[in-house]
Design a protein around this motif. Sequence first.
Motif, PDB file in Angstrom:
ATOM      1  N   ASP A  94       0.618  44.184   0.386  1.00 18.18           N
ATOM      2  CA  ASP A  94       0.766  42.826  -0.101  1.00 18.18           C
ATOM      3  C   ASP A  94       1.829  42.030   0.461  1.00 18.18           C
ATOM      4  O   ASP A  94       2.955  42.752   0.109  1.00 18.18           O
ATOM      5  CB  ASP A  94       0.557  42.535  -1.527  1.00 18.18           C
ATOM      6  CG  ASP A  94       0.413  41.258  -2.198  1.00 18.18           C
ATOM      7  OD1 ASP A  94       1.161  40.251  -1.345  1.00 18.18           O
ATOM      8  OD2 ASP A  94       0.045  40.999  -3.119  1.00 18.18           O
ATOM      9  N   SER A 100      -7.037  38.879  -0.268  1.00 18.43           N
ATOM     10  CA  SER A 100      -5.919  39.151  -1.141  1.00 18.43           C
ATOM     11  C   SER A 100      -4.581  39.153  -0.701  1.00 18.43           C
ATOM     12  O   SER A 100      -3.402  38.479  -1.089  1.00 18.43           O
ATOM     13  CB  SER A 100      -6.180  40.624  -1.777  1.00 18.43           C
ATOM     14  OG  SER A 100      -5.070  40.827  -2.753  1.00 18.43           O
ATOM     15  N   PHE A 139      -3.521  35.362   0.182  1.00 25.48           N
ATOM     16  CA  PHE A 139      -3.003  34.847  -1.215  1.00 25.48           C
ATOM     17  C   PHE A 139      -1.443  35.350  -1.406  1.00 25.48           C
ATOM     18  O   PHE A 139      -0.476  34.710  -1.931  1.00 25.48           O
ATOM     19  CB  PHE A 139      -3.811  35.329  -2.411  1.00 25.48           C
ATOM     20  CG  PHE A 139      -3.571  34.540  -3.420  1.00 25.48           C
ATOM     21  CD1 PHE A 139      -3.367  33.025  -3.534  1.00 25.48           C
ATOM     22  CD2 PHE A 139      -3.127  35.188  -4.600  1.00 25.48           C
ATOM     23  CE1 PHE A 139      -2.956  32.207  -4.633  1.00 25.48           C
ATOM     24  CE2 PHE A 139      -2.768  34.306  -5.974  1.00 25.48           C
ATOM     25  CZ  PHE A 139      -2.763  33.013  -5.911  1.00 25.48           C
ATOM     26  N   ARG A 189       2.053  33.298  -1.686  1.00 20.64           N
ATOM     27  CA  ARG A 189       2.951  33.642  -2.762  1.00 20.64           C
ATOM     28  C   ARG A 189       4.184  33.829  -2.381  1.00 20.64           C
ATOM     29  O   ARG A 189       5.313  33.367  -2.850  1.00 20.64           O
ATOM     30  CB  ARG A 189       2.341  34.636  -3.709  1.00 20.64           C
ATOM     31  CG  ARG A 189       1.184  34.276  -4.485  1.00 20.64           C
ATOM     32  CD  ARG A 189       0.451  35.535  -5.404  1.00 20.64           C
ATOM     33  NE  ARG A 189       1.378  35.737  -6.597  1.00 20.64           N
ATOM     34  CZ  ARG A 189       1.433  36.887  -7.141  1.00 20.64           C
ATOM     35  NH1 ARG A 189       0.410  37.931  -6.744  1.00 20.64           N
ATOM     36  NH2 ARG A 189       1.955  37.093  -8.354  1.00 20.64           N
ATOM     37  N   LYS A 210      -8.509  31.097  -4.677  1.00 23.97           N
ATOM     38  CA  LYS A 210      -7.830  32.188  -5.475  1.00 23.97           C
ATOM     39  C   LYS A 210      -7.064  31.367  -6.625  1.00 23.97           C
ATOM     40  O   LYS A 210      -6.862  32.034  -7.856  1.00 23.97           O
ATOM     41  CB  LYS A 210      -6.923  32.980  -4.686  1.00 23.97           C
ATOM     42  CG  LYS A 210      -7.408  33.836  -3.555  1.00 23.97           C
ATOM     43  CD  LYS A 210      -7.946  35.097  -4.443  1.00 23.97           C
ATOM     44  CE  LYS A 210      -8.225  36.392  -3.563  1.00 23.97           C
ATOM     45  NZ  LYS A 210      -8.687  37.578  -4.131  1.00 23.97           N
ATOM     46  N   LEU A 211      -6.552  30.332  -6.213  1.00 27.10           N
ATOM     47  CA  LEU A 211      -5.674  29.381  -7.225  1.00 27.10           C
ATOM     48  C   LEU A 211      -6.608  29.161  -8.437  1.00 27.10           C
ATOM     49  O   LEU A 211      -6.458  29.072  -9.575  1.00 27.10           O
ATOM     50  CB  LEU A 211      -5.175  28.366  -6.591  1.00 27.10           C
ATOM     51  CG  LEU A 211      -3.825  28.441  -5.914  1.00 27.10           C
ATOM     52  CD1 LEU A 211      -3.458  27.329  -5.221  1.00 27.10           C
ATOM     53  CD2 LEU A 211      -2.816  29.284  -6.775  1.00 27.10           C
ATOM     54  N   LYS A 212      -7.876  28.563  -8.058  1.00 23.86           N
ATOM     55  CA  LYS A 212      -8.968  28.086  -9.071  1.00 23.86           C
ATOM     56  C   LYS A 212      -9.391  29.336  -9.809  1.00 23.86           C
ATOM     57  O   LYS A 212      -9.788  29.424 -10.990  1.00 23.86           O
ATOM     58  CB  LYS A 212     -10.145  27.599  -8.192  1.00 23.86           C
ATOM     59  CG  LYS A 212     -11.208  26.962  -9.315  1.00 23.86           C
ATOM     60  CD  LYS A 212     -12.194  26.507  -8.383  1.00 23.86           C
ATOM     61  CE  LYS A 212     -13.196  25.823  -9.441  1.00 23.86           C
ATOM     62  NZ  LYS A 212     -14.331  25.090  -8.692  1.00 23.86           N
ATOM     63  N   GLU A 213      -9.499  30.584  -9.324  1.00 26.51           N
ATOM     64  CA  GLU A 213      -9.967  31.811  -9.904  1.00 26.51           C
ATOM     65  C   GLU A 213      -9.079  32.176 -10.937  1.00 26.51           C
ATOM     66  O   GLU A 213      -9.318  32.765 -11.872  1.00 26.51           O
ATOM     67  CB  GLU A 213     -10.076  32.614  -8.891  1.00 26.51           C
ATOM     68  CG  GLU A 213     -10.778  34.147  -9.271  1.00 26.51           C
ATOM     69  CD  GLU A 213     -10.896  35.156  -8.371  1.00 26.51           C
ATOM     70  OE1 GLU A 213      -9.821  35.743  -7.627  1.00 26.51           O
ATOM     71  OE2 GLU A 213     -12.093  35.795  -8.057  1.00 26.51           O
ATOM     72  N   LYS A 214      -7.766  32.036 -10.735  1.00 29.73           N
ATOM     73  CA  LYS A 214      -6.706  32.463 -11.642  1.00 29.73           C
ATOM     74  C   LYS A 214      -6.442  31.128 -12.606  1.00 29.73           C
ATOM     75  O   LYS A 214      -5.614  31.499 -13.494  1.00 29.73           O
ATOM     76  CB  LYS A 214      -5.473  32.706 -10.913  1.00 29.73           C
ATOM     77  CG  LYS A 214      -5.528  33.883 -10.180  1.00 29.73           C
ATOM     78  CD  LYS A 214      -4.208  34.409  -9.381  1.00 29.73           C
ATOM     79  CE  LYS A 214      -4.435  35.705  -8.644  1.00 29.73           C
ATOM     80  NZ  LYS A 214      -4.501  36.949  -9.828  1.00 29.73           N
ATOM     81  N   GLY A 215      -6.910  30.158 -12.394  1.00 29.94           N
ATOM     82  CA  GLY A 215      -6.962  29.093 -13.527  1.00 29.94           C
ATOM     83  C   GLY A 215      -5.670  28.290 -13.399  1.00 29.94           C
ATOM     84  O   GLY A 215      -5.129  27.924 -14.383  1.00 29.94           O
ATOM     85  N   LYS A 216      -4.974  28.298 -12.023  1.00 30.58           N
ATOM     86  CA  LYS A 216      -3.649  27.648 -12.061  1.00 30.58           C
ATOM     87  C   LYS A 216      -3.908  26.708 -10.837  1.00 30.58           C
ATOM     88  O   LYS A 216      -4.602  26.583 -10.176  1.00 30.58           O
ATOM     89  CB  LYS A 216      -2.647  28.862 -11.362  1.00 30.58           C
ATOM     90  CG  LYS A 216      -2.319  30.054 -12.459  1.00 30.58           C
ATOM     91  CD  LYS A 216      -1.541  30.777 -11.953  1.00 30.58           C
ATOM     92  CE  LYS A 216      -1.157  31.987 -13.078  1.00 30.58           C
ATOM     93  NZ  LYS A 216      -0.002  32.994 -12.520  1.00 30.58           N
ATOM     94  N   PRO A 249       1.529  30.177  -7.899  1.00 29.25           N
ATOM     95  CA  PRO A 249       0.806  31.787  -8.092  1.00 29.25           C
ATOM     96  C   PRO A 249       1.054  32.412  -9.392  1.00 29.25           C
ATOM     97  O   PRO A 249       1.883  31.905 -10.297  1.00 29.25           O
ATOM     98  CB  PRO A 249       1.889  32.588  -7.168  1.00 29.25           C
ATOM     99  CG  PRO A 249       3.207  31.692  -7.157  1.00 29.25           C
ATOM    100  CD  PRO A 249       2.781  30.302  -7.306  1.00 29.25           C
TER     101      PRO A 249
END
Length: 311
Positions: free
Chosen positions: A154, A212, A215, A219, A301-307, A311
Amino acid sequence: MIDFILENKEWLFSGAGVTAILVVGGWLFKHSRSTPTASQPNLTSAVRVALVQAQLPPAKNILPNSEVASIVMRFNQVLDLMNEKRTYGKYTIAGLAQLMKIHSVGELESVFLGSQEPSFEFIDHFCDTFGVNRNWLIEGKSAPFTGLEETHYDPLEYLEEIETLAPNRIYFIRSASEMGEVFLLLKFFDHKYRIVDRVWHISDHVGAGGQSQIFGMYRLILALQKSGLNTTCGGRILPKDKFNDLLSGKVFPGSIIDFPAQENPWWDDFVDVHHKYPISSSYESRYGKGFMAAQSIVRWKLKEKGKKGHP
């Protein structure tokens, strides 16, 4: 040219011979041990070493084709690579000695000329000063400027290491290919770089793992901006061949990177995933559809994490 030097060494190094051979080569070089200056260009590594090894008697009996002779040749190769594409301000042995902060020019010159075998401590100091791969210099393995041995999956995992190393500049190097390959290059001084030897794909040519990593790159850039290190960041988009040359460690990074006119802010534009920058309408024409797809992955990814944009 080298064969001629070796076959005629008794005459060549008799005084008149030195002058003659250097006139033939187009050099102004009064003595084989003199240090190159601005008015006296560097010899190539092969000729430089051959000139010294041909002297009678040799200052130190380093046998041709020996391990030590190979190390001497690689020392010279480093200097040649550092000067590649440099028209002005070429590095010299005297200049390298000053950067190493050693006692005298002769201490380094004797190594370059093959009259003194370098100690392992001396090799370590040289490699640390100029970002040279130690295994390559000693054994010829890998490449002269190969990067960090430990790699992370990462991109964000490099944040702590970057903050600890505190480079003067962080380059986000991207290939102009459809794959959108990216790696990091850390600059500490004009004479020292370190390659982060890990490639990520900022494009739609990825699977779940690659998404991943995209993303993670997003970040990492945001974290650098938050820490204030974004002022030290820069970017390049290079043709595939130059990208590979730089990543391989076979060329001195400065010979490709040290051109401010080639600065490209793709890395900063990449984190503008909601297209708030005025220039956002040009992203596709500037960076391609793969770049746009990578931004879409980040938004997902942002939507998936609810943000919302963090990050």
